[in-house]
Design an enzyme around this catalytic site. Sequence first.
Site, PDB file in Angstrom:
ATOM      1  N   ASN A 209       5.526  -2.184   4.815  1.00 24.42           N
ATOM      2  CA  ASN A 209       5.695  -2.515   6.231  1.00 24.42           C
ATOM      3  C   ASN A 209       5.197  -1.365   7.109  1.00 24.42           C
ATOM      4  O   ASN A 209       5.213  -0.207   6.694  1.00 24.42           O
ATOM      5  CB  ASN A 209       7.186  -2.750   6.533  1.00 24.42           C
ATOM      6  CG  ASN A 209       7.435  -3.132   7.984  1.00 24.42           C
ATOM      7  OD1 ASN A 209       6.723  -3.957   8.554  1.00 24.42           O
ATOM      8  ND2 ASN A 209       8.443  -2.521   8.594  1.00 24.42           N
TER       9      ASN A 209
ATOM     10  N   ASN B 294      -3.127  -5.856  13.515  1.00 25.61           N
ATOM     11  CA  ASN B 294      -3.104  -5.134  12.238  1.00 25.61           C
ATOM     12  C   ASN B 294      -3.670  -5.990  11.115  1.00 25.61           C
ATOM     13  O   ASN B 294      -4.419  -5.493  10.269  1.00 25.61           O
ATOM     14  CB  ASN B 294      -1.681  -4.680  11.904  1.00 25.61           C
ATOM     15  CG  ASN B 294      -1.293  -3.430  12.652  1.00 25.61           C
ATOM     16  OD1 ASN B 294      -1.680  -2.331  12.275  1.00 25.61           O
ATOM     17  ND2 ASN B 294      -0.555  -3.598  13.745  1.00 25.61           N
TER      18      ASN B 294
ATOM     19  N   HIS C 279       6.007   0.266  10.950  1.00 23.72           N
ATOM     20  CA  HIS C 279       6.925   0.230  12.085  1.00 23.72           C
ATOM     21  C   HIS C 279       6.365   1.142  13.175  1.00 23.72           C
ATOM     22  O   HIS C 279       5.912   2.258  12.879  1.00 23.72           O
ATOM     23  CB  HIS C 279       8.312   0.706  11.659  1.00 23.72           C
ATOM     24  CG  HIS C 279       9.319   0.552  12.749  1.00 23.72           C
ATOM     25  ND1 HIS C 279       9.870  -0.665  13.088  1.00 23.72           N
ATOM     26  CD2 HIS C 279       9.848   1.459  13.617  1.00 23.72           C
ATOM     27  CE1 HIS C 279      10.695  -0.504  14.105  1.00 23.72           C
ATOM     28  NE2 HIS C 279      10.694   0.769  14.443  1.00 23.72           N
TER      29      HIS C 279
HETATM   30  C1  GAR Z   1       2.784  -3.590  15.476  1.00 22.93           C
HETATM   31  O1  GAR Z   1       2.807  -2.590  16.453  1.00 22.93           O
HETATM   32  C2  GAR Z   1       3.749  -3.257  14.361  1.00 22.93           C
HETATM   33  O2  GAR Z   1       3.869  -1.890  14.135  1.00 22.93           O
HETATM   34  C3  GAR Z   1       5.029  -3.838  14.893  1.00 22.93           C
HETATM   35  O3  GAR Z   1       4.652  -5.034  15.504  1.00 22.93           O
HETATM   36  C4  GAR Z   1       3.335  -4.894  16.032  1.00 22.93           C
HETATM   37  C5  GAR Z   1       2.537  -6.082  15.587  1.00 22.93           C
HETATM   38  O4  GAR Z   1       1.299  -6.105  16.243  1.00 22.93           O
HETATM   39  N1  GAR Z   1       6.005  -4.025  13.854  1.00 22.93           N
HETATM   40  C6  GAR Z   1       7.318  -3.943  14.087  1.00 22.93           C
HETATM   41  O5  GAR Z   1       7.795  -3.729  15.171  1.00 22.93           O
HETATM   42  C7  GAR Z   1       8.178  -4.159  12.838  1.00 22.93           C
HETATM   43  N2  GAR Z   1       9.534  -3.772  13.092  1.00 22.93           N
HETATM   44  P1  GAR Z   1       0.130  -6.998  15.674  1.00 22.93           P
HETATM   45  O6  GAR Z   1       0.685  -8.388  15.436  1.00 22.93           O
HETATM   46  O7  GAR Z   1      -0.900  -6.995  16.758  1.00 22.93           O
HETATM   47  O8  GAR Z   1      -0.361  -6.367  14.402  1.00 22.93           O
END
Ligand code: GAR
Length: 199
Positions: A111, A23, A113
């Site tokens: 944020n 992200n 989620h």
């Molecule tokens: C993402 O899927 C995000 O939505 C999630 O962690 C992942 C990070 O992926 N966030 C959560 O679970 C927050 N509670 P990334 O590091 O590849 O962006």
Amino acid sequence: MLDRLTMGNIIRLAILGSGNGTNAQQISEYFAGRDDVEVACIIYNKKDAFIAQRARNLGIEGHYFGWKDFYQSSAVLDYLRQREVDWVILAGFLWLVPEAILEAYPNRVINIHPALLPKYGGKGMYGHHVHEAVVEHGEKESGITIHIVDNRYDCGTMLFQAKCEVASDDTPDTLAAKIHLLEKEYFPRVIDETIHRQQ
Ligand code: GAR
């Protein structure tokens, strides 16, 4: 904020992450070349997280901060101020944001989620754990929630949700792939809209 914009200054984002950083990369690439928004820095709280490498690849200043920096000193807030950050974006950041940062950035911490909150949120519900729980419970749909951050896990004013189907043969991995597509499509755009709406 209006003054800064009318003076030709740009809106500066800090991205906070703990893991892979897909992200963070997508947001950075979305805003690259824009003259109104800039990713000023990528902050991570795990030294060996791949997000650190992504920051280097993107040519964006990356900075590691540990537990003490976040919760027992003003190091992170000092850094955000020094980098003239206007908005804080959590992209897979797995710690609660300290009160001092929330106070310094009221309604300016966003944020994402990987589920349809309020379902499958809260402490311990992050990343793959979320997809495992969704599949285990036989949900027919899941999705993403983008929200303003307060001092609880996965709460705060909701900005946006998008859904996807959970097929009967989906595994946590295949569901994660669907969710990542939604994140890629919507997270940068929702950030863009939100930070301009609230100037
Ligand atoms: C993402 O899927 C995000 O939505 C999630 O962690 C992942 C990070 O992926 N966030 C959560 O679970 C927050 N509670 P990334 O590091 O590849 O962006």
